[in-house]
Design an enzyme around this catalytic site. Structure first.
Site, PDB file in Angstrom:
ATOM      1  N   ALA A  66      18.865 -48.411  43.230  1.00 56.37           N
ATOM      2  CA  ALA A  66      19.805 -48.777  42.883  1.00 56.37           C
ATOM      3  C   ALA A  66      19.865 -48.922  41.296  1.00 56.37           C
ATOM      4  O   ALA A  66      18.489 -49.145  41.047  1.00 56.37           O
ATOM      5  CB  ALA A  66      19.784 -50.279  43.726  1.00 56.37           C
ATOM      6  N   GLY A 109      16.694 -47.796  46.472  1.00 55.49           N
ATOM      7  CA  GLY A 109      18.488 -46.976  47.116  1.00 55.49           C
ATOM      8  C   GLY A 109      18.553 -46.115  47.675  1.00 55.49           C
ATOM      9  O   GLY A 109      19.454 -44.896  48.172  1.00 55.49           O
ATOM     10  N   GLU A 112      17.180 -45.129  50.655  1.00 50.61           N
ATOM     11  CA  GLU A 112      18.139 -45.765  51.513  1.00 50.61           C
ATOM     12  C   GLU A 112      19.398 -44.868  51.747  1.00 50.61           C
ATOM     13  O   GLU A 112      20.219 -44.833  52.825  1.00 50.61           O
ATOM     14  CB  GLU A 112      18.413 -47.480  50.665  1.00 50.61           C
ATOM     15  CG  GLU A 112      16.709 -48.070  51.429  1.00 50.61           C
ATOM     16  CD  GLU A 112      17.443 -49.408  50.312  1.00 50.61           C
ATOM     17  OE1 GLU A 112      17.663 -49.222  49.122  1.00 50.61           O
ATOM     18  OE2 GLU A 112      16.767 -50.377  51.188  1.00 50.61           O
ATOM     19  N   GLU A 132      11.196 -50.836  45.261  1.00 51.81           N
ATOM     20  CA  GLU A 132      11.297 -52.503  44.832  1.00 51.81           C
ATOM     21  C   GLU A 132      10.098 -53.245  44.302  1.00 51.81           C
ATOM     22  O   GLU A 132      10.359 -54.059  43.439  1.00 51.81           O
ATOM     23  CB  GLU A 132      12.599 -53.079  46.193  1.00 51.81           C
ATOM     24  CG  GLU A 132      13.327 -51.889  45.886  1.00 51.81           C
ATOM     25  CD  GLU A 132      13.423 -51.105  47.091  1.00 51.81           C
ATOM     26  OE1 GLU A 132      12.569 -50.936  47.536  1.00 51.81           O
ATOM     27  OE2 GLU A 132      14.696 -50.404  47.366  1.00 51.81           O
TER      28      GLU A 132
HETATM   29  N1  CAA Z   1      18.174 -47.716  37.355  1.00 54.43           N
HETATM   30  C1  CAA Z   1      18.563 -47.429  35.631  1.00 54.43           C
HETATM   31  N2  CAA Z   1      18.296 -46.887  35.489  1.00 54.43           N
HETATM   32  C2  CAA Z   1      16.627 -45.947  35.787  1.00 54.43           C
HETATM   33  C3  CAA Z   1      16.822 -45.934  37.217  1.00 54.43           C
HETATM   34  C4  CAA Z   1      16.988 -46.584  38.318  1.00 54.43           C
HETATM   35  N3  CAA Z   1      16.578 -47.130  39.432  1.00 54.43           N
HETATM   36  N4  CAA Z   1      15.545 -44.941  37.445  1.00 54.43           N
HETATM   37  C5  CAA Z   1      15.808 -44.322  35.745  1.00 54.43           C
HETATM   38  N5  CAA Z   1      16.452 -44.785  35.202  1.00 54.43           N
HETATM   39  C6  CAA Z   1      16.475 -44.106  34.016  1.00 54.43           C
HETATM   40  C7  CAA Z   1      15.739 -44.659  33.096  1.00 54.43           C
HETATM   41  O1  CAA Z   1      16.031 -45.357  32.681  1.00 54.43           O
HETATM   42  C8  CAA Z   1      15.975 -43.595  31.619  1.00 54.43           C
HETATM   43  O2  CAA Z   1      16.637 -44.031  31.416  1.00 54.43           O
HETATM   44  P1  CAA Z   1      16.691 -43.822  29.540  1.00 54.43           P
HETATM   45  O3  CAA Z   1      16.452 -42.299  30.345  1.00 54.43           O
HETATM   46  O4  CAA Z   1      18.136 -44.243  29.785  1.00 54.43           O
HETATM   47  O5  CAA Z   1      15.572 -44.574  28.945  1.00 54.43           O
HETATM   48  C9  CAA Z   1      16.050 -42.555  32.229  1.00 54.43           C
HETATM   49  O6  CAA Z   1      16.936 -42.817  34.319  1.00 54.43           O
HETATM   50  C10 CAA Z   1      14.324 -41.337  33.329  1.00 54.43           C
HETATM   51  O7  CAA Z   1      14.160 -41.920  34.077  1.00 54.43           O
HETATM   52  P2  CAA Z   1      12.581 -42.019  33.316  1.00 54.43           P
HETATM   53  O8  CAA Z   1      12.162 -41.814  31.673  1.00 54.43           O
HETATM   54  O9  CAA Z   1      11.997 -43.430  33.680  1.00 54.43           O
HETATM   55  O10 CAA Z   1      11.746 -40.937  33.989  1.00 54.43           O
HETATM   56  P3  CAA Z   1      10.280 -40.812  34.556  1.00 54.43           P
HETATM   57  O11 CAA Z   1      10.445 -39.536  34.591  1.00 54.43           O
HETATM   58  O12 CAA Z   1       9.312 -41.166  33.489  1.00 54.43           O
HETATM   59  O13 CAA Z   1      10.251 -40.972  36.051  1.00 54.43           O
HETATM   60  C11 CAA Z   1      10.666 -42.759  38.159  1.00 54.43           C
HETATM   61  C12 CAA Z   1      11.082 -40.780  36.659  1.00 54.43           C
HETATM   62  C13 CAA Z   1       9.564 -42.460  38.550  1.00 54.43           C
HETATM   63  C14 CAA Z   1      11.750 -42.642  39.301  1.00 54.43           C
HETATM   64  C15 CAA Z   1      10.927 -43.738  37.480  1.00 54.43           C
HETATM   65  O14 CAA Z   1      12.353 -43.404  36.411  1.00 54.43           O
HETATM   66  C16 CAA Z   1      11.381 -44.910  38.258  1.00 54.43           C
HETATM   67  O15 CAA Z   1      10.163 -45.499  38.313  1.00 54.43           O
HETATM   68  N6  CAA Z   1      12.721 -45.711  38.214  1.00 54.43           N
HETATM   69  C17 CAA Z   1      12.703 -46.768  39.047  1.00 54.43           C
HETATM   70  C18 CAA Z   1      12.566 -46.532  40.444  1.00 54.43           C
HETATM   71  C19 CAA Z   1      12.980 -47.616  41.573  1.00 54.43           C
HETATM   72  O16 CAA Z   1      12.380 -48.648  40.875  1.00 54.43           O
HETATM   73  N7  CAA Z   1      13.399 -47.344  42.153  1.00 54.43           N
HETATM   74  C20 CAA Z   1      14.440 -48.826  42.909  1.00 54.43           C
HETATM   75  C21 CAA Z   1      14.876 -49.999  42.216  1.00 54.43           C
HETATM   76  S1  CAA Z   1      15.785 -50.965  42.948  1.00 54.43           S
HETATM   77  C22 CAA Z   1      16.663 -51.093  44.524  1.00 54.43           C
HETATM   78  O17 CAA Z   1      16.826 -49.352  44.503  1.00 54.43           O
HETATM   79  C23 CAA Z   1      17.408 -51.967  45.418  1.00 54.43           C
HETATM   80  C24 CAA Z   1      18.432 -51.498  46.271  1.00 54.43           C
HETATM   81  O18 CAA Z   1      16.643 -51.554  47.722  1.00 54.43           O
HETATM   82  C25 CAA Z   1      19.188 -51.090  46.853  1.00 54.43           C
END
Ligand code: CAA
Length: 258
Positions: A66, A109, A112, A132
């Site tokens: 998400a 998400g 999911e 998360e």
């Molecule tokens: N939300 C918003 N933006 C996201 C995102 C997310 N979940 N995941 C990645 N992005 C964005 C980053 O902010 C980045 O944007 P910018 O270039 O503008 O800075 C771009 O995507 C590329 O990401 P990274 O630079 O972080 O890429 P990476 O290769 O270094 O890392 C990753 C990849 C490990 C997937 C890392 O992006 C990450 O940890 N993402 C978040 C994963 C996460 O926590 N997901 C759970 C979200 S909460 C949820 O899903 C709740 C639910 O149950 C409904």
């Protein structure tokens, strides 16, 4: 000029492929994207020529979760008022099977969303997880329930409490994905499987899917009841008569979805 759609779709015969289209944000799932996705699925549901859907992202990410930006400063009141994430279940509400074609990240998400699909095809580079916990929350779109049912409560508990990822082979061994294929093939593999399902009688596909899905959420007794009713119901379909008579006449059946 209209902004680029967040979900692209193309139809090839009876198979529609839906592509999540926020590559710069690793397909982070914001409310607009989810609304568009559910809208496209609802539209395709009304198109009788389409019989099976494939949902995919890109090679680097199916979806990294998400959208964190869209919720970082949210309050519980906003969450309640907007019923954030409540509509995600609509992905599986419609009648046609959906195959997730997953490459790269399927996190939070994203995992999911893959689990809302009926079948998951993974590329060798796919990574699944519910991270998360690392951002101070818990899965909010079905992860605690669906992952536990998919891979068992103990393995799901470890993934959800640590936020660690598993790779495609581990996901396959755990029963979360159906097949693991090279990255060049994952989408084609999903589309070919979709075409195979699309060649089957659509009402039987629909009622079989419904029985399996319903059964996964209820008691065996209730599930068996649904199965039997759906089984009886199919004897009212032209495709049942065609399928059985074609077998008896030693010819190939032609299913019309009636
Ligand atoms: N939300 C918003 N933006 C996201 C995102 C997310 N979940 N995941 C990645 N992005 C964005 C980053 O902010 C980045 O944007 P910018 O270039 O503008 O800075 C771009 O995507 C590329 O990401 P990274 O630079 O972080 O890429 P990476 O290769 O270094 O890392 C990753 C990849 C490990 C997937 C890392 O992006 C990450 O940890 N993402 C978040 C994963 C996460 O926590 N997901 C759970 C979200 S909460 C949820 O899903 C709740 C639910 O149950 C409904």
């Amino acid at each position: 000029m209209n902004p680029e759609p967040l979900v692209l779709h193309e139809i090839d015969g009876p198979v529609a492929t839906l592509t999540l289209n926020r590559p710069k944000a690793l397909n982070a799932l914001n409310p607009e994207l989810m609304d568009q996705l559910i809208g496209v699925i609802a539209d395709l549901d009304k198109n009788d020529a389409v019989r099976c859907l494939v949902l995919t992202g890109n090679a680097r990410a199916f979806a990294a979760g998400a959208d964190i930006k869209a919720m970082a400063d949210s309050t519980p009141t906003q969450m309640v008022k907007e019923q954030r994430f409540a509509n995600w279940s609509d992905v599986q509400r419609y009648s046609k099977p959906i195959i997730a074609a997953v490459s790269g990240f399927a996190l939070g998400g994203g995992c999911e969303l893959a689990m809302l699909c009926d079948i998951i095809i993974a590329s060798e580079t796919a990574k699944f997880g519910q991270p998360e916990i690392n951002i101070g929350i818990i899965p909010g779109a079905g992860g605690t329930q669906r992952l536990a049912r998919a891979i068992g409560p103990y393995r799901a508990m470890e993934l959800i409490l640590t936020g660690n990822q598993i790779d495609a082979q581990e996901a396959y061994a755990a029963g979360l994905v159906n097949r693991v294929v090279p990255v060049e093939r994952y989408l084609r593999e999903a589309q070919e499987l979709a075409a195979e399902i699309a060649a089957r009688p659509p009402i039987a596909v629909r009622l079989a899917r419904e029985a399996v899905r319903y059964g996964a959420d209820t008691t065996v007794r209730d599930g068996l009841e649904i199965e039997r009713r759906n089984f009886y119901l199919l004897f009212d379909s032209a495709d049942q008569k065609e399928g059985m008579h074609a077998f008896l006449e030693k010819r190939k059946a032609t299913f019309r979805g009636e």
